[in-house]
Design a protein around this motif. Structure first.
Motif, short mmCIF file in Angstrom:
data_model
loop_
_atom_site.label_atom_id
_atom_site.label_comp_id
_atom_site.label_asym_id
_atom_site.label_seq_id
_atom_site.Cartn_x
_atom_site.Cartn_y
_atom_site.Cartn_z
N GLN A 127 6.36 6.97 9.45
CA GLN A 127 7.66 7.49 9.00
C GLN A 127 7.92 7.16 7.53
O GLN A 127 8.44 7.98 6.78
CB GLN A 127 8.79 6.93 9.86
CG GLN A 127 9.00 7.79 11.09
CD GLN A 127 9.64 7.03 12.23
OE1 GLN A 127 9.95 5.85 12.09
NE2 GLN A 127 9.80 7.71 13.35
N GLN A 128 7.53 5.95 7.13
CA GLN A 128 7.76 5.51 5.76
C GLN A 128 7.06 6.46 4.77
O GLN A 128 7.68 6.98 3.84
CB GLN A 128 7.21 4.09 5.60
CG GLN A 128 7.49 3.44 4.27
CD GLN A 128 6.68 2.14 4.09
OE1 GLN A 128 5.88 1.76 4.94
NE2 GLN A 128 6.90 1.46 2.99
N ILE A 129 5.79 6.74 5.04
CA ILE A 129 5.04 7.59 4.10
C ILE A 129 5.51 9.05 4.18
O ILE A 129 5.56 9.76 3.18
CB ILE A 129 3.50 7.47 4.30
CG1 ILE A 129 2.78 8.20 3.17
CG2 ILE A 129 3.01 7.99 5.61
CD1 ILE A 129 1.70 7.44 2.53
N LYS A 164 0.83 -1.23 0.00
CA LYS A 164 0.00 0.00 0.00
C LYS A 164 0.86 1.27 0.00
O LYS A 164 0.73 2.11 -0.90
CB LYS A 164 -0.94 0.03 1.23
CG LYS A 164 -1.95 -1.08 1.28
CD LYS A 164 -2.79 -1.03 2.54
CE LYS A 164 -2.02 -1.36 3.80
NZ LYS A 164 -1.50 -2.73 3.87
N THR A 165 1.72 1.38 1.00
CA THR A 165 2.46 2.63 1.17
C THR A 165 3.39 2.90 -0.01
O THR A 165 3.42 4.01 -0.56
CB THR A 165 3.27 2.57 2.50
OG1 THR A 165 2.37 2.15 3.53
CG2 THR A 165 3.86 3.90 2.85
N THR A 166 4.12 1.87 -0.43
CA THR A 166 5.03 2.03 -1.57
C THR A 166 4.25 2.43 -2.82
O THR A 166 4.66 3.32 -3.57
CB THR A 166 5.76 0.68 -1.83
OG1 THR A 166 6.15 0.13 -0.58
CG2 THR A 166 6.96 0.85 -2.70
N ILE A 187 -4.83 8.14 0.26
CA ILE A 187 -4.90 7.85 1.70
C ILE A 187 -4.32 6.47 1.99
O ILE A 187 -4.73 5.47 1.39
CB ILE A 187 -6.38 7.93 2.18
CG1 ILE A 187 -6.87 9.37 2.05
CG2 ILE A 187 -6.52 7.51 3.64
CD1 ILE A 187 -7.78 9.64 0.94
N ASP A 188 -3.37 6.45 2.92
CA ASP A 188 -2.72 5.20 3.33
C ASP A 188 -3.45 4.65 4.56
O ASP A 188 -3.86 5.41 5.44
CB ASP A 188 -1.25 5.48 3.69
CG ASP A 188 -0.44 4.21 3.76
OD1 ASP A 188 -0.90 3.17 3.27
OD2 ASP A 188 0.69 4.26 4.31
N THR A 189 -3.61 3.34 4.60
CA THR A 189 -4.30 2.73 5.75
C THR A 189 -3.43 1.59 6.30
O THR A 189 -2.47 1.18 5.66
CB THR A 189 -5.66 2.14 5.33
OG1 THR A 189 -5.42 1.10 4.37
CG2 THR A 189 -6.57 3.19 4.73
N LEU A 204 -3.66 7.20 7.56
CA LEU A 204 -4.53 6.77 8.66
C LEU A 204 -3.86 5.63 9.43
O LEU A 204 -4.44 5.03 10.32
CB LEU A 204 -5.89 6.28 8.12
CG LEU A 204 -6.70 7.25 7.28
CD1 LEU A 204 -8.00 6.60 6.83
CD2 LEU A 204 -7.01 8.52 8.04
N ASP A 205 -2.63 5.30 9.00
CA ASP A 205 -1.90 4.20 9.62
C ASP A 205 -1.11 4.77 10.80
O ASP A 205 0.08 5.01 10.71
CB ASP A 205 -0.95 3.59 8.58
CG ASP A 205 -0.29 2.33 9.11
OD1 ASP A 205 -0.57 1.95 10.26
OD2 ASP A 205 0.52 1.74 8.38
N ASN A 206 -1.83 5.00 11.90
CA ASN A 206 -1.22 5.77 12.98
C ASN A 206 -0.97 4.99 14.25
O ASN A 206 -0.40 5.47 15.18
CB ASN A 206 -2.14 6.95 13.31
CG ASN A 206 -3.57 6.46 13.49
OD1 ASN A 206 -3.79 5.29 13.77
ND2 ASN A 206 -4.52 7.35 13.34
N PHE A 207 -1.44 3.74 14.28
CA PHE A 207 -1.37 3.07 15.58
C PHE A 207 -0.12 2.22 15.74
O PHE A 207 0.19 1.79 16.82
CB PHE A 207 -2.64 2.24 15.84
CG PHE A 207 -2.72 0.99 15.03
CD1 PHE A 207 -2.47 -0.24 15.62
CD2 PHE A 207 -3.02 1.03 13.68
CE1 PHE A 207 -2.55 -1.40 14.86
CE2 PHE A 207 -3.10 -0.12 12.94
CZ PHE A 207 -2.85 -1.34 13.53
N ARG A 208 0.62 2.00 14.63
CA ARG A 208 1.83 1.19 14.78
C ARG A 208 3.02 2.12 14.95
O ARG A 208 3.11 3.16 14.28
CB ARG A 208 2.05 0.33 13.54
CG ARG A 208 0.99 -0.73 13.37
CD ARG A 208 1.22 -1.51 12.13
NE ARG A 208 1.38 -0.65 10.98
CZ ARG A 208 2.02 -1.01 9.87
NH1 ARG A 208 2.58 -2.20 9.79
NH2 ARG A 208 2.09 -0.19 8.85
N VAL A 209 3.92 1.71 15.82
CA VAL A 209 5.09 2.55 16.09
C VAL A 209 5.86 2.75 14.78
O VAL A 209 6.20 1.79 14.09
CB VAL A 209 5.99 1.87 17.15
CG1 VAL A 209 7.20 2.75 17.47
CG2 VAL A 209 5.20 1.54 18.38
MG MG Z 1 2.08 0.67 4.87
#
Ligand code: MG
Ligand code: GTP
Length: 363
Positions: free
Chosen positions: A203-205, A171-173, A240-242, A194-199
């Motif tokens: 940063q990647q996006i 997704k992110t790539t 939008i990234d999830t 929206l991918d906010n809950f993982r430590v």
């Molecule tokens: Mg991702």
């Protein structure tokens, strides 16, 4: 088509009522019997509900209302094979087997090696009759005619494009690649995460956004989604990234559903990323996991890691969704392809551009 529901005490009453209101242009769609009352103070009453639809053209003299019984009778007849048709099919099969010995076996092998199965296999082989020795090209053509490509959303992307899909499906790539693609053609592109809950997930996006010089908003709480849209109101396209969600993680699925409900439906395309290396059955299971969302398009990722797009095509056909993009490598932003018939042909084993008969035609 317009549906009308009419309720009366009996089927005949409902029919008469519908006819008196709408004339002979009505057709029965379905009927249901149910009971009203029957409580402490009310008498039990049987009711019939009929759903009709209207046909536009004026009824001919022969036109009549079709009843459920008639439909059932017709279906029964349709299921009984007609001996004449069976004989004709047998004859065709005999002629074909004589004329082209061995092509059926080759066909089976090609479908197998490309992992084309289920309803797509049926659609491709149904009435498939090769007319010349280049039957692989004819087969590729038949296969292509079953594949949907989302040209409309490629050319005129909706304002919001949301990528959902299993963990690690790309997704992110892919978002960074798509963003760059549209930026290159002059569109103003922004990103929301929206991918906010993982430590460290954002940063990647964020790194991609910096590299491609794109505005980005990382949503930390659900109620920030509207604010994020407001920040992006000047952009033409917002991607939008999830987070990737496992099938057992119903809490995060619900959370994502809540966040996505804030995006205006008419302006939003939800796209699922599908690893092209996955088996069609697994892709289908993943799709089921995301069923609460109205997925409009598909992206096949990691084409470079498989010899055939067949499993993906089998899955896409079974859910009747079009292909938007393919990705074929880890490099951002270059490793992305707009879906097209030639991309599909290039990614089938021993079929399409890769078939010997096609190669010899090109020489
Ligand atoms: Mg991702
Ligand atoms: N070979 C290959 N690798 C890819 C492709 N697209 C993405 N990847 C790699 O797949 C891995 C996962 O990609 P991500 O973009 O982080 O996947 P994701 O779906 O965002 O993952 P989560 O956020 O963890 O759910 C990374 O190592 C990418 O470089 C592709 O087209 N080909």
């Amino acid at each position: 088509m317009e549906y009308i529901t009419i309720t009366a005490d009996t089927y005949e009453d409902a029919l008469a009522k519908a006819k008196s209101q709408y004339g002979d242009n009505i057709r029965v769609h379905s009927r249901r019997n149910y009971t009203l009352g029957g409580g402490l103070f009310t008498k039990k009453r049987n009711k019939t509900e009929i759903i009709f639809y209207l046909v536009k053209e004026a009824p001919t003299a022969a036109a009549k209302v079709v009843t459920n019984e008639e439909i059932k009778e017709f279906e029964k007849e349709a299921k009984t094979p007609d001996p004449e048709t069976l004989r004709a099919e047998e004859k065709i099969q005999t002629v074909l087997t004589k004329a082209k010995p061995g092509w059926e076996k080759e066909l089976e092998d090609l479908l197998l090696v490309n992992d084309i199965k289920g309803s797509l296999r049926e659609a491709v082989t149904n009435n498939f009759v090769p007319t010349n020795s280049d039957f692989r090209i004819e087969l590729s053509d038949k296969l292509l005619s079953q594949v949907k490509i989302d040209y409309v959303n490629q050319a005129h992307p909706r304002k919001y494009m949301i990528l959902i899909g299993p963990t690690g499906s790309g997704k992110t790539t892919t978002i960074a690649k798509i963003a760059s693609l549209y930026k290159t053609v002059g569109k103003k592109v922004g990103l929301i995460s929206l991918d906010n809950f993982r430590v460290g997930a954002f940063q990647q996006i964020t790194t991609y956004a910096e590299g491609l010089q794109l505005p980005i908003y990382v949503v930390k709480e659900e109620d920030e989604v509207i604010l994020a849209q407001d920040k992006m109101k000047g952009e033409d396209l917002v991607i939008i990234d999830t987070m990737g969600i496992s099938p057992k993680d119903s809490a995060n699925l619900l959370r994502l559903k809540q966040m996505l409900s804030f995006f205006p439906k008419a302006d939003t395309l939800i796209v699922m990323t599908c690893g092209a290396t996955s088996k069609s059955e697994d892709l289908y299971k993943q799709f089921k996991n995301y069923e609460p969302f109205e997925i409009g398009s598909l992206i096949a990722t990691k084409l470079d890691e498989t010899e055939s797009l067949g499993s993906f095509l089998t899955f896409a056909y079974s859910v009747s969704l079009p292909l938007l993009f393919c990705t074929n490598g880890q490099k951002v932003p270059s490793d992305i392809l707009k879906a097209s018939t030639s991309v599909i042909l290039e990614n089938l084993k021993d079929l399409g551009y890769n078939s010997n008969s096609f190669k010899s035609q090109l020489q």
